[in-house]
Write a protein that holds these residues in place. Sequence first.
Motif, PDB file in Angstrom:
ATOM      1  N   LEU A  62      -1.140  -5.108  13.420  1.00 15.75           N
ATOM      2  CA  LEU A  62      -1.192  -3.711  13.003  1.00 15.75           C
ATOM      3  C   LEU A  62       0.188  -3.103  13.050  1.00 15.75           C
ATOM      4  CD1 LEU A  62      -2.525  -1.391  15.840  1.00 15.75           C
ATOM      5  CD2 LEU A  62      -1.650  -3.684  16.246  1.00 15.75           C
ATOM      6  N   GLY A  63       0.301  -1.953  12.393  1.00 14.07           N
ATOM      7  CA  GLY A  63       1.516  -1.170  12.465  1.00 14.07           C
ATOM      8  C   GLY A  63       2.505  -1.477  11.367  1.00 14.07           C
ATOM      9  N   LEU A  64       3.244  -0.439  10.991  1.00 15.71           N
ATOM     10  CA  LEU A  64       4.309  -0.547  10.006  1.00 15.71           C
ATOM     11  C   LEU A  64       5.630  -0.515  10.759  1.00 15.71           C
ATOM     12  CD1 LEU A  64       3.959  -0.633   6.889  1.00 15.71           C
ATOM     13  CD2 LEU A  64       4.657   1.759   6.844  1.00 15.71           C
ATOM     14  N   LEU A  65       6.457  -1.517  10.572  1.00 14.60           N
ATOM     15  CA  LEU A  65       7.747  -1.560  11.251  1.00 14.60           C
ATOM     16  C   LEU A  65       8.614  -0.390  10.785  1.00 14.60           C
ATOM     17  CD1 LEU A  65       9.629  -3.182  13.159  1.00 14.60           C
ATOM     18  CD2 LEU A  65      10.461  -4.380  11.118  1.00 14.60           C
ATOM     19  N   TYR A  86       9.106   0.617   3.146  1.00 12.26           N
ATOM     20  CA  TYR A  86       7.654   0.813   3.239  1.00 12.26           C
ATOM     21  C   TYR A  86       7.258   2.171   3.837  1.00 12.26           C
ATOM     22  CZ  TYR A  86       5.847  -3.788   1.769  1.00 12.26           C
ATOM     23  OH  TYR A  86       5.476  -4.895   1.047  1.00 12.26           O
ATOM     24  N   PRO A  87       7.856   2.585   4.972  1.00  9.36           N
ATOM     25  CA  PRO A  87       7.444   3.895   5.518  1.00  9.36           C
ATOM     26  C   PRO A  87       7.614   5.025   4.510  1.00  9.36           C
ATOM     27  CG  PRO A  87       8.702   2.677   7.148  1.00  9.36           C
ATOM     28  CD  PRO A  87       8.822   1.910   5.868  1.00  9.36           C
ATOM     29  N   VAL A 132       4.731   4.944   2.001  1.00  9.74           N
ATOM     30  CA  VAL A 132       3.485   5.419   2.595  1.00  9.74           C
ATOM     31  C   VAL A 132       3.505   6.939   2.738  1.00  9.74           C
ATOM     32  CG1 VAL A 132       2.077   5.336   4.690  1.00  9.74           C
ATOM     33  CG2 VAL A 132       3.025   3.223   3.752  1.00  9.74           C
ATOM     34  N   GLU A 133       4.590   7.469   3.222  1.00  7.81           N
ATOM     35  CA  GLU A 133       4.679   8.919   3.392  1.00  7.81           C
ATOM     36  C   GLU A 133       4.660   9.648   2.056  1.00  7.81           C
ATOM     37  OE1 GLU A 133       8.218   9.090   5.745  1.00  7.81           O
ATOM     38  OE2 GLU A 133       7.100   9.108   7.655  1.00  7.81           O
ATOM     39  N   SER A 134       5.202   9.034   0.998  1.00  6.45           N
ATOM     40  CA  SER A 134       5.173   9.663  -0.319  1.00  6.45           C
ATOM     41  C   SER A 134       3.753   9.770  -0.868  1.00  6.45           C
ATOM     42  CB  SER A 134       6.045   8.873  -1.307  1.00  6.45           C
ATOM     43  OG  SER A 134       5.437   7.636  -1.669  1.00  6.45           O
TER      44      SER A 134
END
Length: 373
Positions: A134-137, A156-157, A160-162
Amino acid sequence: MTGIEIITVERRSELKDFIDLPWKIYAKYPNWVPPLKKEVRRMLDPCIHPFWEFSERILFLARRSSKTVGRIAGIIDRRHNEFHGEQMGIWGFFECADDPEAAAALFSSLETWVRRKGMTFVRGPFNPSINYELGLLIDGFDYPPALMMTYNPPYYPGLVESCGFTKEKDLFAFMIDGAYRIPEWLDRLAERMVQKKGIHIRGFRLKDPTPELALVREIFNDCWSGNWGYVPLTDNETLEMGKNMLKIADPDLAFFIYYEDEPAGVCVILPDINPLLKRLNGRIGLPGLLKILIYRREITGLRCLIFGIKEKYRQLGLPMLAFRHLYEIVRKKEKYRYLELGWTLDDNESINFLIEEAGARIHKKYGIFRKSL
């Protein structure tokens, strides 16, 4: 969304594209460690893996001009929702080119699906639940992942936030390297523990693993029941995980802590086989077996997978005893040069403080992201 086509995975060829996509995404990221494709396929198979006995999933591909550029899984974990009284949809197994339009289309399709299932928010990444990867680095991209820890490109973060997600939780991974020496204060406390009657450590009985795994499950469900996101492991999940762990376990590094003949805690540390997995590049076969023989010496690290003390024994100082026990064992095994501990929750201040006081440092940070529907 112009140029992007979303496909629901139904055919064998589409599942193959889903599994193969990371090899394209990570071609420019040498720290990524390829999983074994057969294990990914097994994990995703509702007819085989025990997680799907109480869960359901849908897989999506994003294609641009017939080229696969992204993937995502939508998951409903009924045990989580029943245990927490939530209507949570999960996103997981996300991989995507640096293509905001493709990411938006994938998340839009996932959100439509979980909304139709009656869910009120989406959380992830869980691959497929909190009891697995789990989790996004979000910090620590310069280092390869340890066993069963995730890795992703730095963009990637932002993707995802976009798509409207905000970070809900931080997860920490700690590192102890080969220069580590156990602090004097910890050594003194551990020595006091050794002198107390009724406290002892025993290793796993690998020749009879079924009752040992049942004991791990009992302690796990006691230790983690108060933690954020906790979901009890089932018997079948425990056996599935245990079967995989036993393939690589070092019997000296898996043990139980007892107090007055009652199991009080458990520690499971596994060799970090990721350097070997990188050599295998997703497949074993005959070439892979030869690579295992040739390159197994490259396994020089450890990953702490499970460490927990039952709540009613947490005032006894048992972690000190376990730390020294591990230190003495690893010191004798010269091939191991590092130990990664984690993950831990960012707000689990007591355990994070103890780990740092014992001399470990935060090595990586991961994020869990959430969006209301």
